[in-house]
Write an enzyme that holds these catalytic residues in place. Sequence first.
Site, PDB file in Angstrom:
ATOM      1  CE1 TYR A 109     -45.958 -65.712  57.372  1.00  0.00           C
ATOM      2  CE2 TYR A 109     -46.865 -65.002  59.376  1.00  0.00           C
ATOM      3  CZ  TYR A 109     -46.677 -65.940  58.550  1.00  0.00           C
ATOM      4  OH  TYR A 109     -47.524 -67.021  58.557  1.00  0.00           O
ATOM      5  CD  GLU A 197     -47.384 -68.015  54.997  1.00  0.00           C
ATOM      6  OE1 GLU A 197     -46.936 -68.358  56.085  1.00  0.00           O
ATOM      7  OE2 GLU A 197     -46.834 -68.648  54.010  1.00  0.00           O
TER       8      GLU A 197
END
Length: 393
Positions: A109, A197
């Site tokens: 991530y 993101e």
Amino acid sequence: MNLHEYQAKQVFADYGIPVPANRTIRSVDEIEQAVSELGGNEWMVKAQVHAGGRGKAGGVIKAQSIDEIKAFAEKMLGTNLVTFQTDAQGQPINTLLIEVPSSIARELYMGALVDRASRRVTIMASETGGMNIEEVAATNPEKIITLPIDPINGLMPNQVREAGFAMNIPPAQQKGLMKVMQGIYQIFMDKDASQVEINPLVVTGDDVIMALDAKISLDDNALYRHKDMQAFHDASQEDEKENLAKEFELNYVPLDGDIGCMVNGAGLAMATMDIIKNNGGDPANFLDVGGGVTKERVAEALKLILSDHKVKAILINIFGGIVRCDLIAEGIITAAKEVALSVPVVVRLEGTNVELGRELLEHSGLDIISRGDFTQAAEEVVKAAAAHTGANV
């Protein structure tokens, strides 16, 4: 403003962040050409909506034939996808993304946002990707590393190494990590983003670090500086009332209650919703008509509130500082006559020319309840909503 995944991946590619080869289609007729250009014998097909949780909601498939893609497209295009991040109506699907599958060795991530505590753009990274980062933060916070970026120096090599160490990235993949982190930070700064993101950020079988998903949110207040980003705006993914409100420079957010609110000033709007709740009511919206409100804007705001069929009563709470209360009253009267009021309206005016404003309301011939006290106005509108609900039963 939010970007679709395929749009965000276009931006990523422009900044050197590796993404899977992909094509977009908006009709079944475009599938064969898209697949022909991509090649291969397997494809990921993803519904493009402004919401997470698409996979769990049936909006993502792995297809092994053109017929599978066609069947999926016929099923999805023109419908709405409901996920845990949407309301009960879901978001409309107008575009599908078709891309070549990736060989995934690991899922990571990475994201960037503004950290208000440090007052800096901050990169967040975790070796636990492919799942909700909020869940990771709640259950395994030690697996998330945060890197505040100095606005003068920018992203530094030692920060890339720190992120790589935290995510167990071997030296052979450090160069790829550097490219991704530099790209994320530069996009954030260049495009006036509020969030960038990648989840998951994957390491492929041949050691390439690649963005398998992509999310970019931009600051609406800075969009005037980015004509290229404005072209990505998809009004179909937004609430119709919110789009209409923007046309008239109204700040509007729909809520679940049944008492419509029209207020000038965000602080007063929050206080108005609080006092409605304290008196047992539920606000149907946040609506700030602004400090320099005109009677035309008041008229449009009232029409907007009345377009919500859940509304059982309306509280108009205006402090006339820059704009006189008599002009506000004229706007209320004009709108009320145009739309034919079907619910009780309570008006609380205070400020410049307040007596003249109240007088105009009293002699308007309309069924409008005028109150000078804030608390009394809230009590009155809650009572009116309850009575109107009972009358409809």
